[in-house]
Design a protein around this motif. Structure first.
Motif, PDB file in Angstrom:
ATOM      1  N   GLN A  22       7.137 -19.874  12.319  1.00  0.00           N
ATOM      2  CA  GLN A  22       5.758 -19.441  12.430  1.00  0.00           C
ATOM      3  C   GLN A  22       5.647 -17.985  11.989  1.00  0.00           C
ATOM      4  N   GLU A  23       4.589 -17.672  11.226  1.00  0.00           N
ATOM      5  CA  GLU A  23       4.433 -16.340  10.672  1.00  0.00           C
ATOM      6  C   GLU A  23       4.320 -15.292  11.761  1.00  0.00           C
ATOM      7  N   ALA A  24       4.969 -14.157  11.505  1.00  0.00           N
ATOM      8  CA  ALA A  24       4.878 -13.028  12.421  1.00  0.00           C
ATOM      9  C   ALA A  24       3.607 -12.245  12.134  1.00  0.00           C
ATOM     10  N   THR A  25       3.282 -11.326  13.018  1.00  0.00           N
ATOM     11  CA  THR A  25       2.113 -10.475  12.809  1.00  0.00           C
ATOM     12  C   THR A  25       2.301  -9.647  11.549  1.00  0.00           C
ATOM     13  N   PRO A  26       1.346  -9.667  10.625  1.00  0.00           N
ATOM     14  CA  PRO A  26       1.526  -8.941   9.368  1.00  0.00           C
ATOM     15  C   PRO A  26       1.493  -7.431   9.572  1.00  0.00           C
ATOM     16  N   THR A  27       2.116  -6.720   8.639  1.00  0.00           N
ATOM     17  CA  THR A  27       2.067  -5.264   8.581  1.00  0.00           C
ATOM     18  C   THR A  27       0.989  -4.876   7.577  1.00  0.00           C
ATOM     19  N   LEU A  28       0.162  -3.920   7.917  1.00  0.00           N
ATOM     20  CA  LEU A  28      -0.894  -3.467   7.020  1.00  0.00           C
ATOM     21  C   LEU A  28      -0.482  -2.151   6.369  1.00  0.00           C
ATOM     22  N   LEU A  29      -0.470  -2.144   5.030  1.00  0.00           N
ATOM     23  CA  LEU A  29      -0.204  -0.941   4.256  1.00  0.00           C
ATOM     24  C   LEU A  29      -1.484  -0.549   3.535  1.00  0.00           C
ATOM     25  N   THR A  30      -1.750   0.732   3.426  1.00  0.00           N
ATOM     26  CA  THR A  30      -2.995   1.179   2.815  1.00  0.00           C
ATOM     27  C   THR A  30      -2.730   2.213   1.731  1.00  0.00           C
ATOM     28  N   HIS A  31      -3.645   2.232   0.768  1.00  0.00           N
ATOM     29  CA  HIS A  31      -3.700   3.307  -0.224  1.00  0.00           C
ATOM     30  C   HIS A  31      -5.166   3.500  -0.576  1.00  0.00           C
ATOM     31  N   GLY A  32      -5.685   4.671  -0.244  1.00  0.00           N
ATOM     32  CA  GLY A  32      -7.108   4.902  -0.461  1.00  0.00           C
ATOM     33  C   GLY A  32      -7.922   3.898   0.328  1.00  0.00           C
ATOM     34  N   ALA A  33      -8.815   3.208  -0.371  1.00  0.00           N
ATOM     35  CA  ALA A  33      -9.669   2.211   0.283  1.00  0.00           C
ATOM     36  C   ALA A  33      -9.067   0.814   0.259  1.00  0.00           C
ATOM     37  N   SER A  34      -7.858   0.672  -0.260  1.00  0.00           N
ATOM     38  CA  SER A  34      -7.238  -0.645  -0.399  1.00  0.00           C
ATOM     39  C   SER A  34      -6.275  -0.932   0.748  1.00  0.00           C
ATOM     40  N   THR A  35      -6.230  -2.196   1.133  1.00  0.00           N
ATOM     41  CA  THR A  35      -5.340  -2.632   2.207  1.00  0.00           C
ATOM     42  C   THR A  35      -4.478  -3.789   1.728  1.00  0.00           C
ATOM     43  N   LEU A  36      -3.176  -3.662   1.946  1.00  0.00           N
ATOM     44  CA  LEU A  36      -2.219  -4.707   1.622  1.00  0.00           C
ATOM     45  C   LEU A  36      -1.709  -5.311   2.925  1.00  0.00           C
ATOM     46  N   GLU A  37      -1.809  -6.618   3.037  1.00  0.00           N
ATOM     47  CA  GLU A  37      -1.278  -7.344   4.192  1.00  0.00           C
ATOM     48  C   GLU A  37       0.110  -7.856   3.833  1.00  0.00           C
ATOM     49  N   LEU A  38       1.108  -7.349   4.491  1.00  0.00           N
ATOM     50  CA  LEU A  38       2.489  -7.734   4.237  1.00  0.00           C
ATOM     51  C   LEU A  38       2.960  -8.699   5.323  1.00  0.00           C
ATOM     52  N   GLN A  39       3.297  -9.909   4.919  1.00  0.00           N
ATOM     53  CA  GLN A  39       3.759 -10.936   5.846  1.00  0.00           C
ATOM     54  C   GLN A  39       5.238 -11.212   5.596  1.00  0.00           C
ATOM     55  N   ARG A  69      -4.488   3.399  -8.546  1.00  0.00           N
ATOM     56  CA  ARG A  69      -4.892   2.710  -7.312  1.00  0.00           C
ATOM     57  C   ARG A  69      -4.401   1.274  -7.407  1.00  0.00           C
ATOM     58  N   TRP A  70      -4.433   0.587  -6.293  1.00  0.00           N
ATOM     59  CA  TRP A  70      -4.068  -0.821  -6.310  1.00  0.00           C
ATOM     60  C   TRP A  70      -5.181  -1.647  -6.958  1.00  0.00           C
ATOM     61  N   PRO A  71      -4.840  -2.775  -7.558  1.00  0.00           N
ATOM     62  CA  PRO A  71      -5.837  -3.551  -8.298  1.00  0.00           C
ATOM     63  C   PRO A  71      -6.924  -4.186  -7.440  1.00  0.00           C
ATOM     64  N   ARG A  72      -6.631  -4.467  -6.172  1.00  0.00           N
ATOM     65  CA  ARG A  72      -7.601  -5.132  -5.320  1.00  0.00           C
ATOM     66  C   ARG A  72      -7.787  -4.348  -4.028  1.00  0.00           C
ATOM     67  N   ASP A  73      -9.005  -4.409  -3.468  1.00  0.00           N
ATOM     68  CA  ASP A  73      -9.257  -3.745  -2.184  1.00  0.00           C
ATOM     69  C   ASP A  73      -8.513  -4.443  -1.052  1.00  0.00           C
ATOM     70  N   GLN A  74      -8.390  -5.763  -1.144  1.00  0.00           N
ATOM     71  CA  GLN A  74      -7.677  -6.548  -0.145  1.00  0.00           C
ATOM     72  C   GLN A  74      -6.714  -7.484  -0.878  1.00  0.00           C
ATOM     73  N   TRP A  75      -5.438  -7.404  -0.546  1.00  0.00           N
ATOM     74  CA  TRP A  75      -4.477  -8.319  -1.164  1.00  0.00           C
ATOM     75  C   TRP A  75      -3.316  -8.538  -0.222  1.00  0.00           C
ATOM     76  N   ARG A  76      -2.414  -9.442  -0.589  1.00  0.00           N
ATOM     77  CA  ARG A  76      -1.380  -9.878   0.354  1.00  0.00           C
ATOM     78  C   ARG A  76      -0.052 -10.082  -0.392  1.00  0.00           C
ATOM     79  N   ILE A  77       1.028  -9.748   0.287  1.00  0.00           N
ATOM     80  CA  ILE A  77       2.382 -10.084  -0.174  1.00  0.00           C
ATOM     81  C   ILE A  77       3.083 -10.822   0.948  1.00  0.00           C
ATOM     82  N   THR A  78       3.699 -11.953   0.632  1.00  0.00           N
ATOM     83  CA  THR A  78       4.509 -12.670   1.609  1.00  0.00           C
ATOM     84  C   THR A  78       5.947 -12.682   1.117  1.00  0.00           C
ATOM     85  N   VAL A  79       6.885 -12.525   2.043  1.00  0.00           N
ATOM     86  CA  VAL A  79       8.304 -12.507   1.692  1.00  0.00           C
ATOM     87  C   VAL A  79       9.044 -13.461   2.618  1.00  0.00           C
TER      88      VAL A  79
END
Length: 315
Positions: A22-39, A69-79
């Motif tokens: 089961q997925e753990a709580t994601p880590t949120l990384l930010t740059h400027g107005a963009s947020t990356l959800e790292l799972q 800047r990052w290409p999207r305001d909201q995006w996700r990486i899963t590993v």
């Protein structure tokens, strides 16, 4: 997406749904107005999670080396950890387009920060996000962009030097030319049939040629003041939340930048019946080719343009 993995090998590497924790709580990384959800998969140990997070921070910083800047305001990486006997630190990666674009990586859990960082796959996959591609059709366009920028990103963050970068691109172009069994067939046709014909080298590196050719022409016409990064920046500002075909992206690149370049070059590449000439592009950048080796000149009209392509951006 990595091009040469047989489906059977891939299925052996990926965990089955029954074995995925089961997925753990994601880590949120930010740059400027963009947020990356790292799972990160809960199967990773605390040390592995630390290494993987450090690697992700590094490669996402490299993505800033295009338009700051990052290409999207909201995006996700899963590993997730890969099973199987592969020695590759990142056996598989892919981008899933949607309301939230997601980059999925399967890695060797004990690879460590250095091996993960030095693997080209992560730069290739992140580079896909530089255009709002709908995810199907004319895959040569999207894969060519990723093949071009996977090398630029590594050079700009200092992972490889300028000599190595131009040699890596040259090696790719030579592999594309060597897949000569597809000569005489249009890029459009072999790109659409790539899953069956496995024309990966011709398709990927014809696409990389397209973006190098566009970059060179933009820099030549502007005296080095404007390049592909700038054109993609304008595209991102207008259309980041859209999902466009490759043809529509080429058209938007022209209209948003008030130029006539990407669309006619798109038609030229799409109709090409072999990998286009790259020698003249190298020569225009002060690079001499000898027996498969790229020799960088230190003086001449193209040297400054060449160095501008690989120069690190100050953020």
């Amino acid at each position: 997406m990595r091009p040469w993995w047989p489906l059977l090998a891939l299925l052996c590497l990926l965990p089955s749904p029954a074995n995925v924790a089961q997925e753990a709580t994601p880590t949120l990384l930010t740059h400027g107005a963009s947020t990356l959800e790292l799972q990160l998969d809960p199967a990773f140990t605390a040390t592995q999670r630390k290494d993987v997070t450090q690697w992700i921070e590094h490669i996402t910083d490299s993505l800033l080396q295009v338009y700051g800047r990052w290409p999207r305001d909201q995006w996700r990486i899963t590993v997730e950890p890969a099973s199987g006997s592969s020695s590759d630190s990142i056996p598989w990666g892919q981008v899933n387009r949607g309301r939230v674009d997601t980059v999925r990586f399967y890695i060797l859990a004990d690879a460590g920060v250095t091996r993960l960082t030095e693997n080209w796959t992560s730069y290739h996959e992140l580079a896909h996000l530089l255009i709002p591609y709908k995810g199907s059709g004319d895959s040569w366009f999207s894969e060519g962009l990723a093949s071009y920028y996977q090398n630029l990103l590594q050079a700009r963050i200092g992972l490889i030097d300028e000599q190595v970068m131009w040699q890596k691109l040259l090696d790719g172009f030579l592999r594309g030319r060597q897949q000569a069994e597809f000569d005489g067939i249009s890029l459009a046709e072999i790109s659409d049939g790539m899953p069956g014909n496995r024309a990966f080298m011709r398709v990927y590196w014809s696409g990389a040629w397209y973006f190098l050719a566009a970059d060179v022409q933009l820099r030549q016409q502007s005296g080095g003041k404007f390049g592909l990064d700038d054109a993609l920046d304008a595209l991102n500002r207008c259309c980041a939340e859209q999902q466009l075909s490759a043809a529509a992206i080429a058209s938007k690149l022209d209209s948003e930048n008030r130029i006539v370049l990407f669309e006619p070059l798109f038609r030229q590449a799409r109709q090409s019946h072999k990998l286009p000439d790259f020698e003249s592009l190298y020569a225009s950048l002060g690079i001499r080719l000898e027996d498969g080796r790229a020799r960088l000149q230190t003086q001449g009209p193209g040297v400054q343009l060449r160095q501008g392509i690989t120069a690190r951006k100050s953020l």
